[in-house]
Design a protein around this motif. Structure first.
Motif, PDB file in Angstrom:
ATOM      1  N   MET A   1     -14.570  -9.334   4.459  1.00 10.40           N
ATOM      2  CA  MET A   1     -13.289  -9.872   4.869  1.00 10.40           C
ATOM      3  C   MET A   1     -12.341  -9.991   3.691  1.00 10.40           C
ATOM      4  O   MET A   1     -11.187  -9.630   3.785  1.00 10.40           O
ATOM      5  CB  MET A   1     -13.473 -11.219   5.550  1.00 10.40           C
ATOM      6  CG  MET A   1     -12.150 -11.782   6.026  1.00 10.40           C
ATOM      7  SD  MET A   1     -12.328 -13.359   6.854  1.00 10.40           S
ATOM      8  CE  MET A   1     -12.179 -14.446   5.468  1.00 10.40           C
ATOM      9  N   SER A   2     -12.779 -10.480   2.557  1.00 10.92           N
ATOM     10  CA  SER A   2     -11.890 -10.630   1.416  1.00 10.92           C
ATOM     11  C   SER A   2     -11.349  -9.287   0.973  1.00 10.92           C
ATOM     12  O   SER A   2     -10.241  -9.201   0.481  1.00 10.92           O
ATOM     13  CB  SER A   2     -12.607 -11.341   0.266  1.00 10.92           C
ATOM     14  OG  SER A   2     -13.711 -10.563  -0.153  1.00 10.92           O
ATOM     15  N   ASN A   3     -12.113  -8.208   1.173  1.00 11.43           N
ATOM     16  CA  ASN A   3     -11.647  -6.886   0.825  1.00 11.43           C
ATOM     17  C   ASN A   3     -10.450  -6.496   1.695  1.00 11.43           C
ATOM     18  O   ASN A   3      -9.463  -5.976   1.197  1.00 11.43           O
ATOM     19  CB  ASN A   3     -12.779  -5.864   0.972  1.00 11.43           C
ATOM     20  CG  ASN A   3     -12.441  -4.555   0.303  1.00 11.43           C
ATOM     21  OD1 ASN A   3     -11.528  -4.478  -0.507  1.00 11.43           O
ATOM     22  ND2 ASN A   3     -13.178  -3.520   0.643  1.00 11.43           N
ATOM     23  N   ASP A   4     -10.536  -6.716   3.013  1.00 11.39           N
ATOM     24  CA  ASP A   4      -9.410  -6.447   3.902  1.00 11.39           C
ATOM     25  C   ASP A   4      -8.191  -7.256   3.491  1.00 11.39           C
ATOM     26  O   ASP A   4      -7.081  -6.755   3.475  1.00 11.39           O
ATOM     27  CB  ASP A   4      -9.757  -6.794   5.350  1.00 11.39           C
ATOM     28  CG  ASP A   4     -10.666  -5.769   6.001  1.00 11.39           C
ATOM     29  OD1 ASP A   4     -10.811  -4.659   5.448  1.00 11.39           O
ATOM     30  OD2 ASP A   4     -11.237  -6.094   7.053  1.00 11.39           O
ATOM     31  N   SER A   5      -8.399  -8.510   3.171  1.00 16.22           N
ATOM     32  CA  SER A   5      -7.304  -9.370   2.762  1.00 16.22           C
ATOM     33  C   SER A   5      -6.657  -8.865   1.482  1.00 16.22           C
ATOM     34  O   SER A   5      -5.442  -8.835   1.361  1.00 16.22           O
ATOM     35  CB  SER A   5      -7.799 -10.804   2.577  1.00 16.22           C
ATOM     36  OG  SER A   5      -6.733 -11.632   2.214  1.00 16.22           O
ATOM     37  N   ALA A   6      -7.463  -8.437   0.523  1.00 17.34           N
ATOM     38  CA  ALA A   6      -6.931  -7.922  -0.739  1.00 17.34           C
ATOM     39  C   ALA A   6      -6.141  -6.642  -0.500  1.00 17.34           C
ATOM     40  O   ALA A   6      -5.068  -6.448  -1.076  1.00 17.34           O
ATOM     41  CB  ALA A   6      -8.064  -7.679  -1.724  1.00 17.34           C
ATOM     42  N   GLU A   7      -6.652  -5.750   0.358  1.00 18.08           N
ATOM     43  CA  GLU A   7      -5.943  -4.513   0.654  1.00 18.08           C
ATOM     44  C   GLU A   7      -4.615  -4.798   1.350  1.00 18.08           C
ATOM     45  O   GLU A   7      -3.601  -4.195   1.034  1.00 18.08           O
ATOM     46  CB  GLU A   7      -6.802  -3.614   1.536  1.00 18.08           C
ATOM     47  CG  GLU A   7      -7.973  -3.001   0.806  1.00 18.08           C
ATOM     48  CD  GLU A   7      -8.880  -2.221   1.736  1.00 18.08           C
ATOM     49  OE1 GLU A   7      -8.462  -1.920   2.873  1.00 18.08           O
ATOM     50  OE2 GLU A   7      -9.994  -1.907   1.317  1.00 18.08           O
ATOM     51  N   SER A   8      -4.594  -5.710   2.300  1.00 19.53           N
ATOM     52  CA  SER A   8      -3.366  -6.000   3.026  1.00 19.53           C
ATOM     53  C   SER A   8      -2.341  -6.651   2.117  1.00 19.53           C
ATOM     54  O   SER A   8      -1.154  -6.401   2.236  1.00 19.53           O
ATOM     55  CB  SER A   8      -3.648  -6.876   4.241  1.00 19.53           C
ATOM     56  OG  SER A   8      -4.107  -8.151   3.855  1.00 19.53           O
ATOM     57  N   THR A   9      -2.777  -7.474   1.190  1.00 22.49           N
ATOM     58  CA  THR A   9      -1.859  -8.100   0.245  1.00 22.49           C
ATOM     59  C   THR A   9      -1.263  -7.057  -0.681  1.00 22.49           C
ATOM     60  O   THR A   9      -0.066  -7.075  -0.961  1.00 22.49           O
ATOM     61  CB  THR A   9      -2.584  -9.186  -0.574  1.00 22.49           C
ATOM     62  OG1 THR A   9      -3.083 -10.154   0.331  1.00 22.49           O
ATOM     63  CG2 THR A   9      -1.651  -9.856  -1.559  1.00 22.49           C
TER      64      THR A   9
ATOM     65  N   ALA B   1      -0.778  -3.853  -0.097  1.00 24.20           N
ATOM     66  CA  ALA B   1       0.119  -2.956   0.624  1.00 24.20           C
ATOM     67  C   ALA B   1       1.485  -3.580   0.886  1.00 24.20           C
ATOM     68  O   ALA B   1       2.497  -2.898   0.821  1.00 24.20           O
ATOM     69  CB  ALA B   1      -0.524  -2.535   1.943  1.00 24.20           C
ATOM     70  N   THR B   2       1.555  -4.865   1.173  1.00 26.81           N
ATOM     71  CA  THR B   2       2.810  -5.486   1.575  1.00 26.81           C
ATOM     72  C   THR B   2       3.308  -6.568   0.627  1.00 26.81           C
ATOM     73  O   THR B   2       4.461  -6.954   0.690  1.00 26.81           O
ATOM     74  CB  THR B   2       2.680  -6.135   2.961  1.00 26.81           C
ATOM     75  OG1 THR B   2       1.722  -7.187   2.868  1.00 26.81           O
ATOM     76  CG2 THR B   2       2.279  -5.135   4.015  1.00 26.81           C
ATOM     77  N   GLY B   3       2.428  -7.101  -0.178  1.00 27.82           N
ATOM     78  CA  GLY B   3       2.805  -8.208  -1.031  1.00 27.82           C
ATOM     79  C   GLY B   3       2.698  -9.556  -0.341  1.00 27.82           C
ATOM     80  O   GLY B   3       2.969 -10.575  -0.949  1.00 27.82           O
ATOM     81  N   LEU B   4       2.321  -9.574   0.933  1.00 25.73           N
ATOM     82  CA  LEU B   4       2.190 -10.823   1.682  1.00 25.73           C
ATOM     83  C   LEU B   4       0.735 -11.088   2.035  1.00 25.73           C
ATOM     84  O   LEU B   4       0.042 -10.207   2.525  1.00 25.73           O
ATOM     85  CB  LEU B   4       2.995 -10.768   2.983  1.00 25.73           C
ATOM     86  CG  LEU B   4       4.500 -10.676   2.861  1.00 25.73           C
ATOM     87  CD1 LEU B   4       5.112 -10.507   4.236  1.00 25.73           C
ATOM     88  CD2 LEU B   4       5.067 -11.890   2.166  1.00 25.73           C
ATOM     89  N   THR B   5       0.302 -12.301   1.807  1.00 26.50           N
ATOM     90  CA  THR B   5      -1.039 -12.701   2.223  1.00 26.50           C
ATOM     91  C   THR B   5      -0.976 -13.145   3.685  1.00 26.50           C
ATOM     92  O   THR B   5       0.110 -13.444   4.202  1.00 26.50           O
ATOM     93  CB  THR B   5      -1.544 -13.879   1.374  1.00 26.50           C
ATOM     94  OG1 THR B   5      -0.709 -15.018   1.639  1.00 26.50           O
ATOM     95  CG2 THR B   5      -1.539 -13.553  -0.116  1.00 26.50           C
TER      96      THR B   5
END
Length: 73
Positions: free
Chosen positions: A1-9, A11-15
């Motif tokens: 899960m933390s990997n998905d969160s890191a990737e999404s952050t 890509a967009t700069g938003l957590t």
């Protein structure tokens, strides 16, 4: 899960927290509307399930997931 969160952050700069804990509902809706990939969406669902569990937000995330799936077809 933390990997998905890191990737999404990255890509967009938003957590997920920034997207879902905005000060107004309009900003939360905008944060959800600007999700363009399933990894970001999953990170937001996980964040919401862990923290607030707001039905309206979870429903909007489910709607956005369906929109993303439709776009990918």
């Amino acid at each position: 899960m933390s990997n998905d969160s890191a990737e999404s952050t990255t890509a967009t700069g938003l957590t997920p927290e920034q997207r879902l804990e905005a000060p107004t509902t309009h900003l939360v809706d905008a944060g959800i509307a600007t999700i363009h990939d399933m990894a970001t969406l999953r990170a937001c669902v996980a964040y919401e399930n862990t923290n607030q569990q707001r039905v309206r937000i979870l429903r909007r995330l489910a709607e956005r997931a369906q929109e993303i799936r439709t776009e990918e077809e």
